[in-house]
Design a protein around this motif. Structure first.
Motif, PDB file in Angstrom:
ATOM      1  N   VAL A  75       0.856  -1.193   0.000  1.00 49.49           N
ATOM      2  CA  VAL A  75       0.000   0.000   0.000  1.00 49.49           C
ATOM      3  C   VAL A  75       0.891   1.241   0.000  1.00 49.49           C
ATOM      4  N   TRP A 128      -2.814   9.061  -0.938  1.00 51.80           N
ATOM      5  CA  TRP A 128      -3.847   8.045  -0.837  1.00 51.80           C
ATOM      6  C   TRP A 128      -3.214   6.654  -0.760  1.00 51.80           C
ATOM      7  N   PRO A 129      -3.737   5.706   0.048  1.00 47.70           N
ATOM      8  CA  PRO A 129      -4.962   5.799   0.856  1.00 47.70           C
ATOM      9  C   PRO A 129      -4.750   6.253   2.300  1.00 47.70           C
ATOM     10  N   ASP A 169      -7.329  10.228   2.664  1.00 48.56           N
ATOM     11  CA  ASP A 169      -8.580   9.839   2.024  1.00 48.56           C
ATOM     12  C   ASP A 169      -9.726  10.607   2.672  1.00 48.56           C
ATOM     13  N   THR A 206     -10.110  11.021   6.572  1.00 45.46           N
ATOM     14  CA  THR A 206      -8.848  10.951   7.309  1.00 45.46           C
ATOM     15  C   THR A 206      -8.764  12.123   8.284  1.00 45.46           C
ATOM     16  N   GLU A 231     -12.975  14.308   0.101  1.00 37.89           N
ATOM     17  CA  GLU A 231     -12.485  13.641  -1.098  1.00 37.89           C
ATOM     18  C   GLU A 231     -11.758  14.668  -1.964  1.00 37.89           C
ATOM     19  N   ALA A 274      -6.818   7.072   9.455  1.00 45.82           N
ATOM     20  CA  ALA A 274      -7.890   6.742   8.526  1.00 45.82           C
ATOM     21  C   ALA A 274      -9.227   6.676   9.256  1.00 45.82           C
ATOM     22  N   TYR A 299      -3.821  15.386  -4.584  1.00 46.28           N
ATOM     23  CA  TYR A 299      -4.358  14.838  -3.341  1.00 46.28           C
ATOM     24  C   TYR A 299      -3.285  14.359  -2.351  1.00 46.28           C
TER      25      TYR A 299
END
Length: 377
Positions: A70, A222-223, A226, A229, A257, A285, A315
């Protein structure tokens, strides 16, 4: 060591594989395509699934980072540009934005924050009355000298062995009739660990009194960033905020978002240190599955910026410990807060980036930070 859910001693692990790099280790490589061509890098992998790329030719900064596949570090789309492509003075000093990519982009060593011209008469070179700086200085585009890349094994009093993956690099920022500063950076990951430890020493090799400013642009994407968060920090007050923070209706605490046309929001928060003199901030998260906590010695970097770049396709959130207030170089010289290094003087900085996994660790990080101080809504 905890290896894939099993507690094994080093001897037990060595009996099970002919090469420990099958489990964790260090690999040196050279990126070889596009704008990255020719950039030396070091890949570090731990048994817990933490992977980190150290960009030797980009100030020994941190590039891609992943935890169990990830992505942790932000990717901007710029790529890890070869320093030979960097245009320091272009775009009104904002060309640094073309080098902004990866988990850590360091600012310094004699200038951070926005650019401009400042007095240089202290260097006693008549044609050079002033020096011009771009955004966050020159450090990013200076290749490092690799000093060490190895696994370090130590044994405690009981005879138990522990292992650390360690890389050390040296970056020298120098010019004739100007600054001669050196950054020596040590990066360590435990063989089975989920944290990155940075130990930086900046010293003045020159014989002129030299200004020193330093900033970590720690970028998360990301993630880990997100919708929902939460940014958690023990905040005494917010000392400064960009105009955009009152115009877009986006909270500094809870992220939306991605937004079309989002204008970056920047805050300078006054962080309350813990009893040991360390500052702590975290991104958690909404579903509590993952998070990241950053801590650092408050005495070295007493200032902190939160950078929100929440636009479509970019982002990211930047967590930015800094030696100086957001007003920057000229203001620091005027108000006496500039750090001046004499020959042989040095400054030390210690920072930890810790990956959080699961609700228990996320909740514990939030509770630990809340025990230091709360933060405004």
């Amino acid at each position: 060591m905890n290896i894939f859910g099993r507690d094994l001693s080093r001897d037990e692990l060595e009996r099970r594989t002919g090469d420990l790099s099958a489990v964790a280790g260090i690999r040196q490589m050279v990126l070889d395509n596009g704008v990255e061509r020719g950039v030396r890098a070091i890949d570090l992998r731990t048994a817990s699934g933490l992977e980190l790329e150290v960009l030797v030719d980009r100030a020994f900064d941190l590039g891609s980072a992943r935890f169990r596949g990830v992505p942790l570090g932000w990717r901007s789309g710029n790529g890890f540009r070869h320093p030979g492509l960097h245009e320091h003075t272009d775009e009104g000093g904002l060309s640094w934005l073309r080098a902004l990519d990866g988990l850590l982009v360091s600012g310094g060593l004699d200038h951070t924050l926005f650019g401009g011209s400042v007095d240089a008469t202290r260097y006693a070179y008549p044609p050079k009355q002033t020096v011009s700086h771009g955004l966050h200085g020159r450090l990013t585009a200076i290749p490092a000298r690799l000093l060490e890349a190895r696994e370090v094994v130590t044994t405690d009093a009981a005879g138990a062995a522990s292992s650390v993956l360690r890389v050390v690099g040296e970056v020298v920022q120098a010019t004739s009739f100007g600054e001669h500063l050196r950054l020596t950076r040590t990066i360590e990951l435990d063989f089975d660990g989920r944290e990155i430890r940075l130990h930086d020493v900046v010293d003045n090799l020159g014989f002129e009194t030299t200004p020193h400013m330093f900033l970590y642009h720690l970028n998360f994407g990301w993630p880990f960033v997100d919708e929902g968060t939460e940014f958690v920090a023990p905040i005494a007050s917010t000392l400064w905020a960009s105009d955009s923070t009152t115009q877009q209706g986006v909270s500094y605490r809870t992220l939306p978002e991605p937004q079309q046309g989002f204008v970056e929001q920047v805050y300078e928060h006054e962080i309350v240190p813990d009893a040991e003199g360390r500052n702590h901030v975290a991104l958690l998260a909404a579903d509590k599955t993952i998070g990241v906590e950053v801590s650092w010695t408050a005495a070295g970097m007493p200032h902190f910026f939160e950078w929100q770049n929440l636009r479509n396709g970019q982002y990211a959130v930047g967590l930015e410990p800094s030696t100086h207030h957001v007003d920057g170089d000229g203001s620091a010289r005027d108000d006496g807060s500039m750090i001046w290094l004499e020959h042989g003087d040095s400054r030390t900085y210690d920072t930890t980036i810790r990956v959080l996994e699961g609700a228990a660790e996320v909740d514990a990080a939030r509770a630990g930070i809340r025990s230091i101080a709360d933060q405004p809504e």
